[in-house]
Write a protein that holds these residues in place. Structure first.
Motif, PDB file in Angstrom:
ATOM      1  N   ASP A 168      14.703   5.897   0.367  1.00 51.83           N
ATOM      2  CA  ASP A 168      15.992   5.793   1.046  1.00 51.83           C
ATOM      3  C   ASP A 168      16.672   7.175   1.123  1.00 51.83           C
ATOM      4  O   ASP A 168      17.178   7.583   2.152  1.00 51.83           O
ATOM      5  CB  ASP A 168      16.862   4.812   0.249  1.00 51.83           C
ATOM      6  N   LEU A 169      16.632   7.878   0.004  1.00 55.03           N
ATOM      7  CA  LEU A 169      17.238   9.211  -0.078  1.00 55.03           C
ATOM      8  C   LEU A 169      16.558  10.157   0.906  1.00 55.03           C
ATOM      9  O   LEU A 169      17.212  10.908   1.629  1.00 55.03           O
ATOM     10  CB  LEU A 169      17.058   9.722  -1.508  1.00 55.03           C
ATOM     11  N   ARG A 170      15.216  10.089   0.938  1.00 60.43           N
ATOM     12  CA  ARG A 170      14.453  10.955   1.853  1.00 60.43           C
ATOM     13  C   ARG A 170      14.757  10.631   3.304  1.00 60.43           C
ATOM     14  O   ARG A 170      14.927  11.515   4.128  1.00 60.43           O
ATOM     15  CB  ARG A 170      12.949  10.800   1.603  1.00 60.43           C
ATOM     16  N   GLN A 171      14.821   9.331   3.607  1.00 59.88           N
ATOM     17  CA  GLN A 171      15.036   8.950   5.009  1.00 59.88           C
ATOM     18  C   GLN A 171      16.428   9.306   5.505  1.00 59.88           C
ATOM     19  O   GLN A 171      16.617   9.626   6.668  1.00 59.88           O
ATOM     20  CB  GLN A 171      14.819   7.440   5.178  1.00 59.88           C
TER      21      GLN A 171
ATOM     22  N   THR B 106       4.552  24.200  -1.295  1.00 57.84           N
ATOM     23  CA  THR B 106       4.664  23.408  -2.525  1.00 57.84           C
ATOM     24  C   THR B 106       6.123  23.309  -2.962  1.00 57.84           C
ATOM     25  O   THR B 106       6.602  22.238  -3.354  1.00 57.84           O
ATOM     26  CB  THR B 106       3.814  24.064  -3.644  1.00 57.84           C
ATOM     27  N   LEU B 107       6.844  24.417  -2.843  1.00 58.63           N
ATOM     28  CA  LEU B 107       8.264  24.409  -3.227  1.00 58.63           C
ATOM     29  C   LEU B 107       9.036  23.403  -2.355  1.00 58.63           C
ATOM     30  O   LEU B 107       9.843  22.621  -2.872  1.00 58.63           O
ATOM     31  CB  LEU B 107       8.848  25.823  -3.082  1.00 58.63           C
ATOM     32  N   LEU B 108       8.779  23.387  -1.055  1.00 58.44           N
ATOM     33  CA  LEU B 108       9.471  22.417  -0.193  1.00 58.44           C
ATOM     34  C   LEU B 108       9.132  20.985  -0.611  1.00 58.44           C
ATOM     35  O   LEU B 108      10.017  20.122  -0.651  1.00 58.44           O
ATOM     36  CB  LEU B 108       9.086  22.606   1.287  1.00 58.44           C
ATOM     37  N   TYR B 109       7.854  20.736  -0.921  1.00 64.09           N
ATOM     38  CA  TYR B 109       7.460  19.368  -1.310  1.00 64.09           C
ATOM     39  C   TYR B 109       8.176  18.944  -2.585  1.00 64.09           C
ATOM     40  O   TYR B 109       8.604  17.797  -2.727  1.00 64.09           O
ATOM     41  CB  TYR B 109       5.946  19.266  -1.519  1.00 64.09           C
ATOM     42  N   VAL B 110       8.290  19.890  -3.523  1.00 68.37           N
ATOM     43  CA  VAL B 110       8.906  19.545  -4.808  1.00 68.37           C
ATOM     44  C   VAL B 110      10.420  19.364  -4.638  1.00 68.37           C
ATOM     45  O   VAL B 110      11.010  18.421  -5.167  1.00 68.37           O
ATOM     46  CB  VAL B 110       8.572  20.622  -5.876  1.00 68.37           C
ATOM     47  N   LEU B 111      11.050  20.239  -3.843  1.00 67.96           N
ATOM     48  CA  LEU B 111      12.510  20.140  -3.654  1.00 67.96           C
ATOM     49  C   LEU B 111      12.883  18.861  -2.898  1.00 67.96           C
ATOM     50  O   LEU B 111      13.972  18.323  -3.073  1.00 67.96           O
ATOM     51  CB  LEU B 111      13.044  21.347  -2.878  1.00 67.96           C
ATOM     52  N   SER B 112      11.963  18.390  -2.053  1.00 68.66           N
ATOM     53  CA  SER B 112      12.283  17.211  -1.243  1.00 68.66           C
ATOM     54  C   SER B 112      11.810  15.923  -1.888  1.00 68.66           C
ATOM     55  O   SER B 112      11.986  14.845  -1.323  1.00 68.66           O
ATOM     56  CB  SER B 112      11.637  17.354   0.138  1.00 68.66           C
ATOM     57  N   GLY B 113      11.187  16.033  -3.050  1.00 67.32           N
ATOM     58  CA  GLY B 113      10.756  14.823  -3.747  1.00 67.32           C
ATOM     59  C   GLY B 113       9.443  14.266  -3.233  1.00 67.32           C
ATOM     60  O   GLY B 113       9.019  13.185  -3.635  1.00 67.32           O
ATOM     61  N   LEU B 114       8.766  14.990  -2.326  1.00 66.54           N
ATOM     62  CA  LEU B 114       7.461  14.509  -1.855  1.00 66.54           C
ATOM     63  C   LEU B 114       6.406  14.673  -2.950  1.00 66.54           C
ATOM     64  O   LEU B 114       5.442  13.927  -3.010  1.00 66.54           O
ATOM     65  CB  LEU B 114       7.015  15.277  -0.599  1.00 66.54           C
ATOM     66  N   GLU B 115       6.601  15.682  -3.792  1.00 68.52           N
ATOM     67  CA  GLU B 115       5.705  15.931  -4.934  1.00 68.52           C
ATOM     68  C   GLU B 115       6.570  16.041  -6.183  1.00 68.52           C
ATOM     69  O   GLU B 115       7.599  16.725  -6.151  1.00 68.52           O
ATOM     70  CB  GLU B 115       4.977  17.269  -4.762  1.00 68.52           C
ATOM     71  N   PRO B 116       6.154  15.399  -7.282  1.00 63.48           N
ATOM     72  CA  PRO B 116       6.936  15.568  -8.524  1.00 63.48           C
ATOM     73  C   PRO B 116       6.607  16.923  -9.163  1.00 63.48           C
ATOM     74  O   PRO B 116       5.464  17.379  -9.082  1.00 63.48           O
ATOM     75  CB  PRO B 116       6.418  14.427  -9.407  1.00 63.48           C
ATOM     76  N   PRO B 117       7.585  17.570  -9.797  1.00 62.94           N
ATOM     77  CA  PRO B 117       7.243  18.776 -10.545  1.00 62.94           C
ATOM     78  C   PRO B 117       6.435  18.390 -11.787  1.00 62.94           C
ATOM     79  O   PRO B 117       6.565  17.267 -12.271  1.00 62.94           O
ATOM     80  CB  PRO B 117       8.603  19.361 -10.931  1.00 62.94           C
ATOM     81  N   THR B 118       5.619  19.303 -12.278  1.00 62.85           N
ATOM     82  CA  THR B 118       4.887  19.042 -13.515  1.00 62.85           C
ATOM     83  C   THR B 118       5.856  19.075 -14.702  1.00 62.85           C
ATOM     84  O   THR B 118       5.763  18.296 -15.629  1.00 62.85           O
ATOM     85  CB  THR B 118       3.764  20.095 -13.695  1.00 62.85           C
TER      86      THR B 118
ATOM     87  N   THR C  52      21.462  16.170  -4.214  1.00 64.10           N
ATOM     88  CA  THR C  52      22.824  15.606  -4.132  1.00 64.10           C
ATOM     89  C   THR C  52      23.230  15.006  -5.491  1.00 64.10           C
ATOM     90  O   THR C  52      23.759  13.899  -5.570  1.00 64.10           O
ATOM     91  CB  THR C  52      22.964  14.547  -3.011  1.00 64.10           C
ATOM     92  N   GLY C  53      22.936  15.751  -6.528  1.00 65.66           N
ATOM     93  CA  GLY C  53      23.373  15.355  -7.867  1.00 65.66           C
ATOM     94  C   GLY C  53      22.466  14.348  -8.558  1.00 65.66           C
ATOM     95  O   GLY C  53      22.659  14.038  -9.731  1.00 65.66           O
ATOM     96  N   LYS C  54      21.466  13.842  -7.840  1.00 62.06           N
ATOM     97  CA  LYS C  54      20.581  12.838  -8.464  1.00 62.06           C
ATOM     98  C   LYS C  54      19.310  13.494  -8.957  1.00 62.06           C
ATOM     99  O   LYS C  54      18.629  14.189  -8.200  1.00 62.06           O
ATOM    100  CB  LYS C  54      20.199  11.769  -7.437  1.00 62.06           C
ATOM    101  N   ASP C  55      18.988  13.243 -10.218  1.00 57.13           N
ATOM    102  CA  ASP C  55      17.757  13.775 -10.775  1.00 57.13           C
ATOM    103  C   ASP C  55      16.591  12.961 -10.225  1.00 57.13           C
ATOM    104  O   ASP C  55      16.475  11.768 -10.494  1.00 57.13           O
ATOM    105  CB  ASP C  55      17.803  13.681 -12.305  1.00 57.13           C
ATOM    106  N   LEU C  56      15.740  13.618  -9.424  1.00 58.48           N
ATOM    107  CA  LEU C  56      14.688  12.884  -8.712  1.00 58.48           C
ATOM    108  C   LEU C  56      13.709  12.195  -9.657  1.00 58.48           C
ATOM    109  O   LEU C  56      13.106  11.194  -9.290  1.00 58.48           O
ATOM    110  CB  LEU C  56      13.927  13.828  -7.763  1.00 58.48           C
ATOM    111  N   SER C  57      13.572  12.714 -10.873  1.00 57.71           N
ATOM    112  CA  SER C  57      12.627  12.071 -11.788  1.00 57.71           C
ATOM    113  C   SER C  57      13.188  10.759 -12.334  1.00 57.71           C
ATOM    114  O   SER C  57      12.470   9.969 -12.933  1.00 57.71           O
ATOM    115  CB  SER C  57      12.272  13.019 -12.938  1.00 57.71           C
ATOM    116  N   HIS C  58      14.479  10.523 -12.106  1.00 54.33           N
ATOM    117  CA  HIS C  58      15.077   9.276 -12.584  1.00 54.33           C
ATOM    118  C   HIS C  58      15.367   8.303 -11.455  1.00 54.33           C
ATOM    119  O   HIS C  58      16.023   7.285 -11.647  1.00 54.33           O
ATOM    120  CB  HIS C  58      16.389   9.566 -13.348  1.00 54.33           C
ATOM    121  N   VAL C  59      14.900   8.650 -10.269  1.00 56.92           N
ATOM    122  CA  VAL C  59      15.173   7.801  -9.112  1.00 56.92           C
ATOM    123  C   VAL C  59      13.952   6.930  -8.853  1.00 56.92           C
ATOM    124  O   VAL C  59      12.827   7.421  -8.837  1.00 56.92           O
ATOM    125  CB  VAL C  59      15.467   8.696  -7.873  1.00 56.92           C
TER     126      VAL C  59
END
Ligand SMILES: Nc1ncnc2c1ncn2[C@@H]1O[C@H](COP(=O)(O)OP(=O)(O)OP(=O)(O)O)[C@@H](O)[C@H]1O
Ligand SMILES: [Mg+2]
Length: 226
Positions: free
Chosen positions: A81-84, A48-60, A67-74
């Motif tokens: 694109d970031l993931r790929q 679960t931690l890997l999924y959340v850190l990689s943006g595959l799952e959003p944190p609750t 890389t400085g980008k807040d995933l909840s604002h992307v």
């Protein structure tokens, strides 16, 4: 440079009436060049931690900066694109596509990322020592070789970061050591940051940092000298 900055992350899963609170107020910083080994009991939240850190799952709740980008604002397209382009994944089961050759399996992520550079296929196969397997199908290769192809696929778009979730879990000891040596080479020579989940404490010897997860919390985080 900080690659991942996760702050006070909580992650709950809801299944009908049942709520599982998996990650509990977890904060973690990963710097460029780290080779983190995450250990902990089954069910402690490592995947679960890997999924959340990689943006595959959003944190609750809480935030993850990649890389400085807040995933909840992307936005979703930028996220893809970031993931790929920034991240490579390696899983316990290699997830190669059986009716595609090794070459075609490696071509696929480049097509998806719209960054078509077939020359990189040879480079990636050379990095994992499997140039001779280029035109073979996955089922013609041993498990260890298939995992090395999966690692070649993970580096094809030249990521900064690789997430590996028990990449040796399905391998015999010798193939497991080969995979660990390969990950270490990617970390040393290619300067790829690695976040590895493992059940094998011997594999922690390859890591520069050991992080222990228990019941969704980090209970220890130590730098290691190799
Ligand atoms: N999609 C999901 N829906 C509901 N609960 C989930 C989901 N994914 C994981 N969980 C629950 O979250 C908890 C943590 O699971 P996770 O897979 O992250 O553990 P893990 O540390 O990777 O375990 P393992 O070592 O067995 O792989 C478990 O209780 C699991 O049942
Ligand atoms: Mg897991």
């Amino acid at each position: 440079m900080v690659l991942i900055d996760a702050r006070e992350v909580n992650k709950d899963y809801h299944n009908g009436e049942v709520m599982t609170h998996v990650l509990k107020n977890l904060s973690l910083c990963v710097s460029e060049g780290d080779f983190c080994g995450i250990v902990g009991p089954s069910g402690s939240g490592k995947s679960t931690l890997l999924y959340v850190l990689s943006g595959l799952e959003p944190p609750t709740s809480g935030s993850v900066l990649l890389t400085g980008k807040d995933l909840s604002h992307v936005f979703e397209t930028e996220m893809a694109d970031l993931r790929q382009k920034t991240i490579g994944f390696v899983f316990q089961f290699y997830n190669l596509i059986p009716n595609l050759t090794v070459y075609e399996n490696l071509l696929l992520p480049m097509i998806i990322a719209k960054d078509h550079q077939p020359k990189r296929i040879e480079e990636a196969l050379e990095a994992v020592g499997l140039i001779e397997a280029m035109h073979q199908y996955p089922n013609q290769l041993s498990g260890g070789m298939q995992q090395r192809v999966a690692i070649a696929r993970a580096i094809i778009n030249r990521p900064k970061l690789i997430f590996a979730d028990e990449p040796t879990g399905n391998l015999d000891q010798k193939s497991g050591i080969e995979v660990m040596n390969l990950l270490q080479k990617l970390n040393h020579e290619y300067k790829i940051t690695i976040i590895l989940v493992t059940h094998n404490l011997e594999h922690i010897h390859y890591c520069t940092r050991k992080i222990e997860l228990c019941d969704g919390m980090i209970v220890s985080d130590e730098q290691r000298t190799l």
